[in-house]
Structure formats: C-alpha cells, structure tokens
Scaffold this active site. Structure first.
Site, PDB file in Angstrom:
ATOM      1  N   GLU A 198       0.804  -1.230   0.000  1.00 24.60           N
ATOM      2  CA  GLU A 198       0.000   0.000   0.000  1.00 24.60           C
ATOM      3  C   GLU A 198       0.832   1.273   0.000  1.00 24.60           C
ATOM      4  O   GLU A 198       0.549   2.209  -0.744  1.00 24.60           O
ATOM      5  CB  GLU A 198      -0.954   0.016   1.209  1.00 24.60           C
ATOM      6  CG  GLU A 198      -2.204  -0.824   1.038  1.00 24.60           C
ATOM      7  CD  GLU A 198      -1.993  -2.283   1.371  1.00 24.60           C
ATOM      8  OE1 GLU A 198      -0.887  -2.632   1.841  1.00 24.60           O
ATOM      9  OE2 GLU A 198      -2.920  -3.085   1.175  1.00 24.60           O
ATOM     10  N   HIS A 267     -10.279  -4.204  10.837  1.00 21.99           N
ATOM     11  CA  HIS A 267     -10.908  -4.060   9.520  1.00 21.99           C
ATOM     12  C   HIS A 267     -12.180  -3.201   9.571  1.00 21.99           C
ATOM     13  O   HIS A 267     -12.958  -3.231   8.639  1.00 21.99           O
ATOM     14  CB  HIS A 267     -11.273  -5.430   8.931  1.00 21.99           C
ATOM     15  CG  HIS A 267     -10.105  -6.167   8.354  1.00 21.99           C
ATOM     16  ND1 HIS A 267      -9.072  -6.627   9.120  1.00 21.99           N
ATOM     17  CD2 HIS A 267      -9.811  -6.517   7.083  1.00 21.99           C
ATOM     18  CE1 HIS A 267      -8.192  -7.253   8.353  1.00 21.99           C
ATOM     19  NE2 HIS A 267      -8.606  -7.195   7.107  1.00 21.99           N
TER      20      HIS A 267
END
Lengths: 464, 359
Positions: A198, A267
């Site tokens: 990322e 998450h």
C-alpha cells in the site's frame, strides 16, 4: 435422519444469493468434497461443496432462483442406509427462515423501504428529489457497486490519462467486484494489479499524478490505507500548496471504509474524520448509487486529490440512477434526502439509510425529521446544515464512526459557532460506541449505531 | 574509513569473491572498462562552473542561515556537487524527470534554475520558486520536470516510481532519476518501489547518494548491507558502484545506466559514494566524525579541486578559472541580495494554492 443442505453464507456481508446451477441430481450419490451446486453472490460465483456422504434427496430450490436467503434449506440429503425419497422435509422447512444468520449486521434498511420510493403511509413528508436531476429524467436501477464501476469506465473512456491501480483490481475483477469488467475493456496498461504494498503503490500513484496522469488508486479497504497515509497527506494533499500552485496532484484514492460485518477491530474503522481534517484534500463519502456515480465522476475530473470513501455494506444495494450519459454531481454540496420541519438529522454514508429509517419511525409518532446527506465531508456544506437548523431549530448527527473528534463533533462546532441563536435544544451526536469494534455478534451490534438510537436522540431534542 | 575515500584497489574494497556473488554487475563491468567520461574542455568548464555555483551558493546559504535570514531546516550540498552535476548533465532536458529529498538546492541549480528564485525561497519571499510557501526542503520546477524537494525521508522513491510510470504510460521515451540517501535506503517503501519498478520494467534510475552518514549515524551502524548498490539484488535490479567525487566518472556511469533504462530493460540502482563536508543540517555540529576525516576528504577527494586539476592539465590557466570563480561569486551575491531585499509573501497567499478548483 435427513441432512438439510442450507444456502451458505459465502462472504462476511452476504445475505442472499442466486442458486445458479445444480451439479447433482436428485438420487445422486454424494461423497464429501463433491461440488453439489454453484451459487452466485453479488461478488462471485462460488462452488457449494458437500461435507457429508449420502444421496441427494429432494431439491427444494430450483436452479436459477434469485434472492435465496442465507440459511434457506435448498435440498435434503439422505445419510447412509436412509431412503432418499423419504428425506423430504416437512413442508414448513422449505420456507426461508425469518431471520438470516447475519443478525450482527448494522440494522441497515432494505433499499426499497429506505429510499422513499415506496409509500410512506405514516408520513406526510415527501422524500426529497435531488434538485440536480432534471425533471423528466429517465432513471434506471443499479447497485452502488455497478454505479461506481460505471463512473470509472465512463471517465476512462473520456480521458486517456485516467487509469486504475490496486490490489486485485484487474484479473480478479476487484476484491469487492467494483472494478468488474474494466480489465476486459481497457487492458492491463490502464487496469493495473499491484503487489500488496500500500505505501509503495500509493506513492507510485501519487507520483504518476504529479507526472500528469489521473490515477484512481483502489485500496482493498481504507484500513490498509493507513500504511499509505503518508503519501495521501504529505505527498498528495500538501504539494500544491508547498509548490506555490505549480505542482498538481489529481488523484482519487477510493475503496470501502468503516465497519463491514464481523471482521473485527482492525478491519472496521471510519477514516472520514481523519482525512476530512486535512487541508488540501477533498473527502467524499456518498450513500446511494446516484451520488456514488455522480460524485466519483466529479472526483476523477477534479484537479485536486480526492479521498473517496465507500461502504462495503452498501455495495449490493440498488437505487435509481439517472439514465443519462453524463451524470456528474457538484463536490461540496449536501442534499436534503427527506424534508421535515421538526428536527434535522445530519448523516453521511451508511448512516443516511439509518437516518431515513429513523425518520420513517419518527413520522409515525408525529415528528417530521429532515434528513441531510452531507455527501462531501471536506469541504463541508455548512450552509445546508445551518439552513436546515434555522428551519427545524433542532439537530442531531448520525455517524457510523467513533464520537471523539468526529464529523459529528465538527457539525456540532458549526452549529455552536454559527447557528447558536437558532437552537432550541442541544445538538446531539449519535455514533458508534467509543471502543474498538468487537467480533462477537452481540457486542458488535451493541457497538454500532442503529436507527433506534437515532430515533431516541431525535425524540430527546424534541423533548418527547 | 568512509567509503568514498576508498580507491578500487584498497583493502576495504569488496573481495573478488563478494563481487562474484553479486550477479547483477554487468553495468558495473561496462563502467569499469571506461571509468571517466571523455568530455570536451568546454563540457568540463561547464561542469566546473556548475559545481562551483552550487558550492558558493551553499556557502552563502549557510551564512544567511547564521544571520537568521533562512529559517527552519537547511541541508547543504557542499561536497556532493559532482553527483547532481554529473548525472543531470546526461539527462534529456524537458523530457526526463528528477525527484529528490530535502537536500535539494544543488539539484535545482544543476538544472540551471535561476539562483535568485531558489535563494528567495530559502528566505521565504514572494519571489521564491514556491512563493515562499515551501522553503528549503520543498521546491519544485515543473517547467524543468523537477518534482521536488520532499521532506519525508524515502517518499521521493515511490513518487519517482510514479513519475517513471507516467513516462512508460505516455510512451514518451523519458526516464525518472530518483535520488535518495544512505539513510532513506533503509525505508521500507524504497523496496516496495524496487519491486514494482522491476516487475513493471519502469524507466527509473535509483540513485543512492551515500554520503556516509544518515544524520549522525554512520552507515555501518545503521545498515546490514553497506554496499548499497547490491540492495536491488532481490528484485533483479542491476547495481553500479560509482565514485561520486569525480564528475567525469559520474557522467560516464550515467551514460551506461541511462542507456540501459532507455532500452526498456527496467530500473538501475546506482550508488554514488560521496561526502558532505557540513553537518546534516545547519543545526548539526557533526561531532560523530573527526575533523581529520573531513579534512582528508577536502584535501584529497574534493570534486571541484579534482576537476580543476584536470582542466589545468588540459592547458587552462589559473587566471581563467579564477575568472569563473569571480563571476560565480557575483551571481551568488546578486541572488543573496535579491533574496534579502525582495518582499515577504502577501498575507493573502496564506489561503491560496490549497486546492486547484473551487467547490
């Protein structure tokens, strides 16, 4: 004892699916590991594998049936030495169970009920039409997922500089299927699968924008973008200013944000307030499909860096979208999604659905709530908030996120600073609990905002 | 002992066996066959002038800092001049892009950007190249395809990967030159970028300016592998170990590396052994090294003195070179006067350039 084969849940958010194909017939012998059927979720076609041995008894849901709720008995199986024909269940068992086993999901209303498209018997208020939609525009029903994909595809057709990069965006067709079909149409040069990296690919995307391209960087979820936040803020947001306006960075960072379902604390976080605090960024967090499409197109066209926050739980919901070639919405404009005179509920993203559900319930008790969808979190549409407050004199904010230093906090500050004289009651915020999101179904439900909490807060500010 | 001081034949050079273990050395072999660039005297004078301009400019910037005219962080390039000049002279101007970290004054000057607007940025004036809103670490010139000037250590490497992606995407034949230091070489995103750059065969030259110290930490105290040119091995990126104190060696290495990249063969990793004479920034007393070490470097390896020697050998006179120095001192003085006397930004600038569009 006959074994009941039930419609399986094949993803954290799956509530129903299509029984695409039976691969076994009634009376077939089955061993563990056999593929019995193919089931289509909104993301993928999955194989349904046998875990027991026996003989397929009665098929209760024929192939091609759509909208089969998770948990519905789709067939029966006779165990060893049992009569397969006798394995048919009692008739009642064929009915879908009333409650899907995904009760931990936020109490998201079904779109048809929430959108005001259907009758609101208890309500005198009308669902507000989007003033951006010209009268007489034909509408078509699409999912949020499709609307986002259409927005990208249309902009890629219009501008060669636009490309998509991210994890699983190309060959896999998108981890959440948002980029479905883009590789086929635009090829691997413009739909780029990245490694799981990322920080690196956010930097590469940002550099490509500085170099004159218009990248759309997909994060599989914004939770993973925390690894990349340095480039979003230090590289993308600040460079135009630091360069005295020389160096632009027209990039869109997009992906699902906030809580999904039962995926635990790492998450499940809403980054809206984080990004909205940064000058130099545009932050968009739309709710319905029309806004997703119109605002994603606007984001791609913008010369500024945009953080575009989607919501996984909403991807599969369907809404009306104007059936025009060029549906683009203005960035920075909130929308009144339901008009009312007694109290204002300010919301964004998935909380808009909850706010609409709450408004429906309040109407039944004689309270007409006005629901405002912020749509853009930065720049915030202060006028829309203050105008509604001037009309209703009471305001609450519904936000699926933590309360501390939230968008709700910001809206409260605006009301205090600029709307104090119009307030007949304190502004209240309805948010998630101030805890990391737990996994256990009951705890998760307790932690997340829902419509009843919005109803309670609205009544409180109405002194009811 | 600092690596830049090492000649290829001393004991501290990697052993033959080490060299053998490093598979991706074909470019290095080409480089060693012809170490120095065969420059014309004119070109050499040009390099000399550019390096001298950087040196004098930086010396002046140091003085202005001492006078309080430059604030914040200010990282000087003194000692490293041959790297930027040697590499950038081999670029295709107007096509190739360059990006670097916060020690960026030299790279801008090597582009021929007006010293006045650079110095005025250092003093935070409206006439600065970033209207005074960027400062020493954040300067850009899109006109020259110079993309900064980045204050976050290592960020420019991933951003450089993106600039290279843009070259590849547009198929314009350009490449990106991404500079970073031995300190930044330990950032994770550097390796994330190596992986993507090699995987996608991006036209990028990674340049590690190894000046031996990451702020105050010597490379041997921070890095498990101090032969930085080998750090691309795991990603199949060929490495080059280049003497960054000789502008002609740098230029020759650039020719080889750039040809490789322009040939569509993917990235190259160049390690430039160099040395900064000053501290990491103006506030660094540099007590982590001896005076003797710095002095030795100045006396024996200085890139400007080295080229001066070559020029004298070529028949240039001391007087001719002195005239160049005089001219440069005048240019730098003019830049400093301009930077001191030009006005601060208009207060309204506070609110400009945050976003490009209005919403």
């Amino acid at each position: 004892m006959a074994i009941e084969l039930k419609m399986p849940a094949l993803s954290p958010t799956m509530e129903e699916g299509t029984l695409a194909k039976w691969l076994k017939k009634e009376g077939d012998a089955i061993v563990a590991g056999d593929i019995i059927a193919e089931i289509e979720t909104d993301k993928a076609t999955m194989e349904f594998e046998a875990v027991d041995e026996g003989t397929l008894g009665k098929i209760l849901v024929s192939e091609g049936t759509e909208g089969v709720k998770v948990g519905t008995v789709i067939a029966t199986m006779a165990g060893e030495g049992e009569d397969a024909a006798a394995a048919a269940p009692a008739p009642a068992a064929a009915e879908p169970p009333a409650a899907a086993p995904t009760s931990a999901e936020p109490e998201a209303p079904q779109p048809a009920k929430a959108e005001g498209a259907t009758a609101r018997p208890a309500s005198t208020a009308k669902a507000a039409r989007d003033p951006e939609v010209p009268t007489g525009t034909a509408m078509k029903t699409v999912t949020v997922r499709e609307a986002l994909r259409d927005a990208m595809a249309e902009e890629m057709r219009a501008d060669e500089r636009v490309f998509v990069m991210g994890e699983e965006v190309a060959q896999y067709q998108g981890a959440y299927k948002v980029t479905q079909g883009l590789l086929d149409e635009f090829g691997p040069k413009r739909v780029i699968d990245t490694p799981i990296t990322e920080y690196g690919f956010a930097g590469v995307g940002t550099g490509a924008a500085m170099g004159g391209l218009k990248p759309i960087v997909e994060f599989m979820t914004f939770n993973f973008a925390m690894q990349a936040i340095d480039h979003i803020i230090n590289s993308a947001a600040k460079t135009n200013y630091m360069s005295g306006g020389q160096m632009r960075c027209p990039i869109v960072f997009r992906g699902p944000n906030a809580a999904a379902s039962r995926v635990g604390a790492q998450h499940s976080q809403n980054y809206g307030p984080w990004y909205a605090s940064v000058p130099g960024l545009i932050v968009i967090a739309p709710y319905d499909a029309a806004d997703c499409k119109g605002l994603l197109k606007a984001a791609i066209r913008s010369e500024d860096p945009v953080v575009f926050l989607e919501n996984e739980l909403v991807y599969g919901r369907s809404f009306d979208v104007p059936d025009t070639d060029d549906w683009v919405l203005p960035i920075g404009k909130a929308r009144i999604v339901r008009e009312g005179r007694d109290v204002t509920i300010v919301a964004y993203s998935i909380a808009v659905g909850m706010a609409l559900q709450a408004a429906e319930e309040l109407a039944g008790e004689g309270i007409e709530a006005e629901v405002i969808d912020l749509r853009t979190l930065r720049p915030l549409d202060r006028e829309a908030i203050l105008e509604s407050l001037a009309k209703t004199n009471r305001l609450i904010i519904a936000e699926e996120g933590w309360p501390t230093c939230s968008i709700a906090s910001e809206v409260m500050a605006i009301c205090m600073e600029e709307g104090f004289d119009n307030l007949d009651a304190p502004v209240l915020r309805v948010t998630d609990e101030d805890v990391p999101l737990p996994y256990a179904a009951n705890l998760e439900k307790a932690a997340l905002i829902d419509a009843p909490r919005i109803v309670a807060a609205a009544k409180k500010v109405c002194y009811r | 002992m600092a690596k830049a001081a090492r000649s290829k034949t001393t004991d501290s050079a990697p052993s033959a066996r080490d060299q053998h273990d490093f598979a991706l050395h074909s470019l290095q072999e080409s480089h060693e066959k012809a170490l120095r660039y065969d420059a014309s005297t004119e070109q050499m004078l040009d390099f000399y002038e550019q390096m001298l301009l950087i040196r004098r400019f930086e010396e002046r910037a140091g003085q202005l800092y001492g006078l309080g005219l430059i604030g914040g962080f200010c990282h000087l390039y003194i000692g490293q001049e041959a790297v930027a000049v040697g590499l950038q002279s081999a670029l295709k101007e107007g096509l190739d892009s360059v990006i670097t970290g916060y020690r960026d004054h030299g790279h801008m000057l090597a582009y021929g950007i007006d010293p006045k607007v650079i110095m005025a940025e250092l003093t935070g004036r409206q006439a600065g190249i970033s209207k005074g809103k960027g400062g020493s670490m954040h300067m850009f010139s899109t006109e020259h395809r110079f993309y900064g000037g980045h204050g976050i250590v290592g960020a420019q490497v991933a951003l450089g990967g993106g600039l290279a992606l843009a070259h590849q995407y547009r198929e314009d034949g350009g490449l990106c030159l991404a500079y970073f230091g031995d300190g930044a070489a330990n950032q994770g995103q550097v390796y994330e970028t190596f992986n993507m750059a090699s995987l996608w065969k991006l036209p990028i030259v990674f340049v590690i300016e190894n000046n031996q110290y990451a702020m105050g930490t010597a490379v041997s105290r921070s890095s498990a592998e101090t032969e930085f040119y080998r750090r691309g091995t795991a990603f199949r990126i060929p490495g080059m170990d280049v003497n960054g104190m000789d502008v002609l060696e740098v230029r020759q290495a650039a020719e080889i590396a750039f040809a490789h990249v322009r040939g569509g063969n993917g990235p190259v990793l160049m390690e430039l052994g160099t040395y900064r004479y000053r501290g990491h920034s103006m506030s660094d007393p540099a007590k982590y090294r001896t005076r003797e070490e710095v002095q030795d470097m100045r006396e024996h390896r200085d890139p400007i003195e080295g080229l001066k020697k070559t020029l004298l050998e070529r028949g240039k006179s001391e007087d001719e070179l002195k005239d160049i120095d005089k001219r440069i001192r005048a240019t730098v003085s003019e830049a400093a006067d301009f930077a001191e006397s030009s006005p601060e930004p208009d207060p309204r600038e506070l609110y400009t350039d945050i976003l490009v569009e209005s919403y």
